[in-house]
Design a protein around this motif. Sequence first.
Motif, PDB file in Angstrom:
ATOM      1  N   THR A  48       0.674  -1.291   0.091  1.00  0.00           N
ATOM      2  CA  THR A  48       0.059  -0.001  -0.081  1.00  0.00           C
ATOM      3  C   THR A  48       0.886   1.136   0.022  1.00  0.00           C
ATOM      4  O   THR A  48       0.152   2.310  -0.110  1.00  0.00           O
ATOM      5  N   SER A  49       2.298   1.234   0.100  1.00  0.00           N
ATOM      6  CA  SER A  49       2.906   2.192   0.246  1.00  0.00           C
ATOM      7  C   SER A  49       3.057   3.182  -0.848  1.00  0.00           C
ATOM      8  O   SER A  49       3.441   4.290  -0.752  1.00  0.00           O
ATOM      9  N   ASP A  50       2.857   2.715  -2.245  1.00  0.00           N
ATOM     10  CA  ASP A  50       2.773   3.606  -3.357  1.00  0.00           C
ATOM     11  C   ASP A  50       1.527   4.107  -3.584  1.00  0.00           C
ATOM     12  O   ASP A  50       1.391   5.223  -4.628  1.00  0.00           O
ATOM     13  N   ILE A  51       0.396   4.067  -2.758  1.00  0.00           N
ATOM     14  CA  ILE A  51      -0.806   4.800  -2.984  1.00  0.00           C
ATOM     15  C   ILE A  51      -0.701   6.081  -2.283  1.00  0.00           C
ATOM     16  O   ILE A  51      -0.332   6.254  -1.172  1.00  0.00           O
ATOM     17  N   GLN A  52      -0.894   7.160  -3.086  1.00  0.00           N
ATOM     18  CA  GLN A  52      -0.377   8.479  -2.495  1.00  0.00           C
ATOM     19  C   GLN A  52      -1.889   9.277  -1.949  1.00  0.00           C
ATOM     20  O   GLN A  52      -1.908  10.073  -1.010  1.00  0.00           O
ATOM     21  N   SER A  53      -2.893   9.244  -2.985  1.00  0.00           N
ATOM     22  CA  SER A  53      -4.082  10.072  -2.698  1.00  0.00           C
ATOM     23  C   SER A  53      -5.021   9.132  -1.881  1.00  0.00           C
ATOM     24  O   SER A  53      -5.444   7.883  -2.328  1.00  0.00           O
ATOM     25  N   ALA A  54      -5.273   9.735  -0.588  1.00  0.00           N
ATOM     26  CA  ALA A  54      -6.506   9.157   0.423  1.00  0.00           C
ATOM     27  C   ALA A  54      -7.965   9.409  -0.431  1.00  0.00           C
ATOM     28  O   ALA A  54      -8.722   8.772   0.524  1.00  0.00           O
ATOM     29  N   ASP A  55      -8.271   9.982  -1.126  1.00  0.00           N
ATOM     30  CA  ASP A  55      -9.480  10.406  -1.696  1.00  0.00           C
ATOM     31  C   ASP A  55      -9.745   9.622  -2.968  1.00  0.00           C
ATOM     32  O   ASP A  55     -10.949   9.513  -3.191  1.00  0.00           O
ATOM     33  N   ALA A 182       5.477  -4.475 -16.030  1.00  0.00           N
ATOM     34  CA  ALA A 182       5.313  -4.543 -14.422  1.00  0.00           C
ATOM     35  C   ALA A 182       6.670  -4.008 -13.867  1.00  0.00           C
ATOM     36  O   ALA A 182       7.530  -4.225 -14.702  1.00  0.00           O
ATOM     37  N   VAL A 183       6.693  -3.542 -12.651  1.00  0.00           N
ATOM     38  CA  VAL A 183       7.879  -2.899 -12.008  1.00  0.00           C
ATOM     39  C   VAL A 183       7.893  -3.469 -10.611  1.00  0.00           C
ATOM     40  O   VAL A 183       6.771  -3.346 -10.040  1.00  0.00           O
ATOM     41  N   ARG A 184       8.857  -4.169  -9.975  1.00  0.00           N
ATOM     42  CA  ARG A 184       8.969  -4.659  -8.798  1.00  0.00           C
ATOM     43  C   ARG A 184       9.198  -3.445  -7.854  1.00  0.00           C
ATOM     44  O   ARG A 184      10.106  -2.780  -8.212  1.00  0.00           O
ATOM     45  N   ILE A 185       8.549  -3.311  -6.931  1.00  0.00           N
ATOM     46  CA  ILE A 185       8.877  -2.018  -6.053  1.00  0.00           C
ATOM     47  C   ILE A 185       9.231  -2.446  -4.763  1.00  0.00           C
ATOM     48  O   ILE A 185       9.716  -1.220  -3.982  1.00  0.00           O
ATOM     49  N   GLY A 186       9.455  -3.607  -4.290  1.00  0.00           N
ATOM     50  CA  GLY A 186      10.171  -4.122  -3.104  1.00  0.00           C
ATOM     51  C   GLY A 186       9.989  -5.254  -2.797  1.00  0.00           C
ATOM     52  O   GLY A 186       9.292  -6.033  -3.500  1.00  0.00           O
ATOM     53  N   ALA A 195       7.849 -11.539   0.628  1.00  0.00           N
ATOM     54  CA  ALA A 195       6.978 -11.590  -0.419  1.00  0.00           C
ATOM     55  C   ALA A 195       7.505 -10.433  -1.153  1.00  0.00           C
ATOM     56  O   ALA A 195       7.919  -9.322  -0.683  1.00  0.00           O
ATOM     57  N   PHE A 196       7.289 -10.379  -2.638  1.00  0.00           N
ATOM     58  CA  PHE A 196       7.809  -9.621  -3.493  1.00  0.00           C
ATOM     59  C   PHE A 196       6.486  -8.778  -3.999  1.00  0.00           C
ATOM     60  O   PHE A 196       5.416  -9.303  -4.379  1.00  0.00           O
ATOM     61  N   VAL A 197       6.482  -7.577  -4.177  1.00  0.00           N
ATOM     62  CA  VAL A 197       5.519  -6.438  -4.634  1.00  0.00           C
ATOM     63  C   VAL A 197       5.836  -5.837  -5.790  1.00  0.00           C
ATOM     64  O   VAL A 197       6.957  -5.490  -6.156  1.00  0.00           O
ATOM     65  N   TYR A 198       4.800  -6.032  -7.103  1.00  0.00           N
ATOM     66  CA  TYR A 198       4.789  -5.694  -8.343  1.00  0.00           C
ATOM     67  C   TYR A 198       3.751  -4.740  -8.560  1.00  0.00           C
ATOM     68  O   TYR A 198       2.781  -4.689  -8.099  1.00  0.00           O
TER      69      TYR A 198
END
Length: 203
Positions: A48-55, A182-186, A195-198
């Motif tokens: 969930t770290s890549d999600i910027q807008s809370a609205d 796809a891009v691996r983000i961490g 676990a790997f996140v894409y």
Amino acid sequence: MTDPIMSARGSIRTSVAEKAMFLRSWLRDPRLVGAVAPSGRSLAALITSDIQSADDPIIELGPGTGVFTEALLARGVPRKRLVLVEADRAFAYSLGRRFPGVRVLHMDAAHLGQTGVFFGGERASAVVSGIPLLAMPVEKALAILRGAFLRHLRADGALYQFTYLPRCPVPHALLERAGLHAVRIGVAVANLPPAFVYRFQRM
């Protein structure tokens, strides 16, 4: 004042109950659940770290016990702007009780392309997925991706997916068929197993 000891005991009981429910769901259909234990908080924080807008409206696929749901709400996503798509009836029922005000849909994510949009005329900015794409037949995984991107995500929207293997959970040929990259983000090292996140987006 809340008793910290009682709160801790309550959390332990909830955790044990969630793990037991997760195991029962896995025994019913291992391909649907894809793991024998719920995702950890480190993975929830990463995905969930890549999600910027809370609205912006958000869709979660396969929320299970709600670990990612908790992380999304903690980031400030309004309950009315969050839709949970859960194929397991027991999980869907539990999520509805645990997260009042959040819309929970008991349905297979492979049917996303056959539904109406979830937020009126507005499309979601992100889809957070806890479903095991690698364990699914190729055509079903493709149906999920196409349904998410063609029906529910806005043009610059992204789908976030985790995997326990150190490679992209969607084969390159399938990405090409869906018109995605796809891009691996961490990697969530503290998760068990790691676990790997894409992040998936349109080309």
